[in-house]
Design a protein around this motif. Sequence first.
Motif, short mmCIF file in Angstrom:
data_model
loop_
_atom_site.label_atom_id
_atom_site.label_comp_id
_atom_site.label_asym_id
_atom_site.label_seq_id
_atom_site.Cartn_x
_atom_site.Cartn_y
_atom_site.Cartn_z
N ARG A 169 18.74 30.15 -11.51
CA ARG A 169 19.69 31.26 -11.56
C ARG A 169 19.92 31.78 -12.98
O ARG A 169 20.46 32.86 -13.17
CB ARG A 169 21.03 30.82 -10.97
N PHE A 170 19.50 31.01 -13.98
CA PHE A 170 19.70 31.42 -15.36
C PHE A 170 18.66 32.45 -15.82
O PHE A 170 18.75 32.97 -16.93
CB PHE A 170 19.65 30.21 -16.30
N TYR A 171 17.65 32.71 -14.99
CA TYR A 171 16.55 33.59 -15.37
C TYR A 171 16.48 34.80 -14.44
O TYR A 171 16.98 34.77 -13.31
CB TYR A 171 15.22 32.83 -15.30
N ASN A 172 15.80 35.86 -14.93
CA ASN A 172 15.58 37.01 -14.06
C ASN A 172 14.14 37.53 -14.09
O ASN A 172 13.81 38.54 -13.49
CB ASN A 172 16.55 38.16 -14.39
N GLU A 173 13.28 36.84 -14.83
CA GLU A 173 11.85 37.16 -14.85
C GLU A 173 11.06 35.87 -14.66
O GLU A 173 11.20 34.94 -15.46
CB GLU A 173 11.45 37.82 -16.17
N PHE A 174 10.23 35.84 -13.60
CA PHE A 174 9.47 34.63 -13.29
C PHE A 174 7.98 34.96 -13.34
O PHE A 174 7.51 35.86 -12.64
CB PHE A 174 9.85 34.11 -11.90
N VAL A 175 7.26 34.23 -14.19
CA VAL A 175 5.84 34.50 -14.40
C VAL A 175 5.02 33.58 -13.51
O VAL A 175 5.29 32.37 -13.42
CB VAL A 175 5.46 34.29 -15.88
N ASP A 176 4.02 34.15 -12.87
CA ASP A 176 3.17 33.38 -11.96
C ASP A 176 2.12 32.62 -12.77
O ASP A 176 0.94 32.97 -12.80
CB ASP A 176 2.50 34.32 -10.96
N ASN A 177 2.57 31.60 -13.46
CA ASN A 177 1.64 30.75 -14.20
C ASN A 177 2.02 29.29 -13.97
O ASN A 177 3.19 28.96 -13.74
CB ASN A 177 1.67 31.07 -15.70
N SER A 178 1.04 28.44 -14.01
CA SER A 178 1.27 27.02 -13.76
C SER A 178 0.64 26.21 -14.87
O SER A 178 -0.57 26.34 -15.14
CB SER A 178 0.67 26.61 -12.41
N MET A 179 1.42 25.38 -15.53
CA MET A 179 0.91 24.56 -16.61
C MET A 179 -0.21 23.64 -16.13
O MET A 179 -1.14 23.33 -16.89
CB MET A 179 2.06 23.74 -17.22
N ARG A 180 -0.16 23.25 -14.87
CA ARG A 180 -1.18 22.36 -14.32
C ARG A 180 -2.56 23.00 -14.33
O ARG A 180 -3.58 22.31 -14.47
CB ARG A 180 -0.80 21.98 -12.89
N ASP A 181 -2.61 24.33 -14.20
CA ASP A 181 -3.89 25.01 -14.01
C ASP A 181 -4.36 25.76 -15.24
O ASP A 181 -5.36 26.49 -15.17
CB ASP A 181 -3.77 26.01 -12.84
N MET A 182 -3.67 25.63 -16.37
CA MET A 182 -4.00 26.43 -17.54
C MET A 182 -3.99 25.58 -18.81
O MET A 182 -3.26 24.58 -18.90
CB MET A 182 -2.97 27.57 -17.71
N HIS A 183 -4.79 25.99 -19.78
CA HIS A 183 -4.65 25.42 -21.12
C HIS A 183 -3.26 25.78 -21.63
O HIS A 183 -2.72 26.85 -21.31
CB HIS A 183 -5.73 25.98 -22.04
N THR A 184 -2.66 24.92 -22.42
CA THR A 184 -1.28 25.13 -22.86
C THR A 184 -1.10 26.45 -23.61
O THR A 184 -0.08 27.12 -23.45
CB THR A 184 -0.83 23.95 -23.75
N ILE A 185 -2.07 26.84 -24.42
CA ILE A 185 -1.98 28.11 -25.13
C ILE A 185 -1.95 29.27 -24.14
O ILE A 185 -1.14 30.20 -24.28
CB ILE A 185 -3.15 28.26 -26.12
N ASP A 186 -2.80 29.23 -23.13
CA ASP A 186 -2.84 30.30 -22.13
C ASP A 186 -1.53 30.36 -21.35
O ASP A 186 -1.03 31.44 -21.03
CB ASP A 186 -4.01 30.09 -21.16
N TYR A 187 -0.99 29.20 -21.04
CA TYR A 187 0.28 29.13 -20.32
C TYR A 187 1.39 29.82 -21.13
O TYR A 187 2.15 30.64 -20.61
CB TYR A 187 0.65 27.68 -20.05
N ASN A 188 1.47 29.49 -22.42
CA ASN A 188 2.52 30.07 -23.26
C ASN A 188 2.33 31.57 -23.43
O ASN A 188 3.31 32.34 -23.39
CB ASN A 188 2.54 29.38 -24.62
N LEU A 189 1.10 32.03 -23.60
CA LEU A 189 0.85 33.46 -23.76
C LEU A 189 1.19 34.23 -22.49
O LEU A 189 1.65 35.37 -22.55
CB LEU A 189 -0.60 33.70 -24.16
#
Length: 322
Positions: free
Chosen positions: A97-117
């Motif tokens: 509830r503290f957020y209003n924008e949710f990005v469809d990314n998963s740390m499990r499936d991405m390199h950490t740099i790609d996840y953050n970008l």
Amino acid sequence: MPTIAALRANFPDARVTLVVSNECADLLPALSSVDRVLMARRNLSDATLFLTVARERFDYCIDFIRNDRSAFLTFLSGARKRVVSYRVRDQSKTRARFYNEFVDNSMRDMHTIDYNLALLEPLGVRNASQALRLELPDAARENADRLRRNLKIDNRFIIFHPGSARTEKFWDPARWAQVIDHAGRNDDVDLVLTSGPSPLEQTHVAEIKKKIRQKIIDLSGKTDLLTLAALIAQARLLVTVDSAPMHLAAAIQAPQVVLFGPTNPFHWRPRENPALILQGESRTPLTEFSPTQARFPMSQISTEAVISAMDSLLSSPATLTS
């Protein structure tokens, strides 16, 4: 660092505030693109941090960490866009509830740099450079030069960093000693041992030193992170477990051999600089990576595999200059 560079490139006039844990303090002089840094110390002094964030009204707030503290700070920011991975909704409906924008990314499936970008996409930032770069301040280079002069590290040198905050990443001391002794057969190369200052790491280093026959310069627990990065930049090679020096070497494009065990190199591996990744029983460096890659005990990495990878990089023309 790619995320900060991307933000600065897309919002050159913005005031960028970074909230970091106190463990990151050593790296702050290298973050020239950040206008202000707020420190989270995980104690009562964080009340000042909360008040500071709450007094301002930010345009955007991006939560890279996704824990209770970062969620609360995101809420306090009052930002009109409060961004996080969609995964937070699976973890805690209250926190979501503290957020209003949710990005469809998963740390499990991405390199950490790609996840953050990917978390920058709600701000209109796309196709940003993945390049990891560290701006070493002059003070760090001067500290490294002073250490080399005082300890008479005159030749080209190899850094061995066996330490980690996680003991399951420790490799057998006898095997470290064999690798170090092998490198020491070259009279033109100095050997340098580094680690963090924690008692666990220092005990591990002491066990290794007992078994080493070659002369080695012990800098374990004696450098801050940026001084260590400056030393790595001057070294002929870094041999390390999956720990902070691996990321420092990646950010300054230094050659390295990295020993992975209980963590998946798919998420954390260096992707640019000359880096050879070893994991499990494979006698050759890994060339393929998967988000579902199995974890292995460090004991499965053979001495022969590390020596072979080390010799391969040392014989490369790219590592023949200091």
